[in-house]
Enzyme design. Sequence first.
Site, short mmCIF file in Angstrom:
data_model
loop_
_atom_site.label_atom_id
_atom_site.label_comp_id
_atom_site.label_asym_id
_atom_site.label_seq_id
_atom_site.Cartn_x
_atom_site.Cartn_y
_atom_site.Cartn_z
N PRO A 216 0.65 -0.93 0.24
CA PRO A 216 -0.12 -0.02 -0.12
C PRO A 216 0.59 1.52 -0.05
CG PRO A 216 -0.12 -1.32 2.43
CD PRO A 216 0.74 -1.83 1.25
N GLU B 137 1.81 -8.60 8.14
CA GLU B 137 2.41 -6.87 8.31
C GLU B 137 2.82 -6.91 7.46
OE1 GLU B 137 0.79 -4.65 10.78
OE2 GLU B 137 -0.44 -6.36 10.70
N ASP C 143 -11.14 2.22 -24.42
CA ASP C 143 -11.39 1.80 -23.34
C ASP C 143 -10.61 3.34 -22.47
OD1 ASP C 143 -11.67 -0.50 -22.39
OD2 ASP C 143 -9.87 -1.35 -22.68
N ARG D 278 -4.27 -6.70 -21.03
CA ARG D 278 -5.08 -6.08 -22.28
C ARG D 278 -4.32 -5.10 -23.33
NH1 ARG D 278 -10.10 -5.82 -21.85
NH2 ARG D 278 -10.51 -3.98 -22.27
#
Length: 250
Positions: free
Chosen positions: A88, A115, A168, A153
């Site tokens: 993150p 963690e 797209d 893609r």
Amino acid sequence: MRIDILTIFPEIIEGALKASLLGKAIEEGVMEVSVTDIREFATDRHRTVDDAPYGGGAGMVMKCGPLFAAIESLKPRNSLERVVLLSPQGRRLDQTVVRELASVPDFVLICGRYEGVDDRVRTGLCTDEISVGDYVLSGGELPALVIVEAVSRMLPGVIGNWESVTTDSFYGGVFGPPQFTRPPEFRGVSAPEVLLSGNHAAIRRWRRKEALRATRERRPELLSACTEEDRTLLAELDREEAEREREIES
Ligand code: SAM
């Protein structure tokens, strides 16, 4: 294109790699995706890959040893020039990052759990750290699948009709246009007439204009790289909006 994914939960990833367009691309050899179970590289009989954090605190941390051994086992099948830690705290994934990854011959994705991973994995093994957004998941497996599918893609031969990729959202810098299909009218709401007209030039123009309208409403910062035609269409949208406001006022 070869992608190696390191995880302690191969089963989360393997099912998704068999389905739909991704499954077909892998089956046809357009891309190779290999999943390595980090536990195979643990050295004790319990196949331990985690330990308590130094300094105390909640949860467990993924150990360096099994991860370094797992990465090293990928040589020479993978060049190891791009080793991505899913985290993150990483660079936020967007279409630019996806294109960048799609342009290299191979890369590795490391899925953390608990963690997170011992920081010496990040500093000693990884070239990149990528996040799928400002929220915390329990593991890197879903982010890895997001990256694999988005990269797939961009590879010639994965999406049968290349036009559907180029229209797209984000491919041309803005959102894709709104889409409609049969029936022409549903519960009193009609599909835009122009889409049923067969006039390809008018349809193309309408789609670009609606894509610009949606982008301007929801993500105006994406409009910085507009073409000359885009600017004409945006001016047209301005005029239409001003006219609507005048009508409401009168
Ligand atoms: N303690 C970590 C922190 O505060 O940054 C979060 C650990 S998270 C519970 C476990 C693992 O899930 C991470 O090591 C990472 O691999 C993955 N993960 C969680 N959220 C993610 C995100 N937004 N993007 C990419 N990977 C993520």
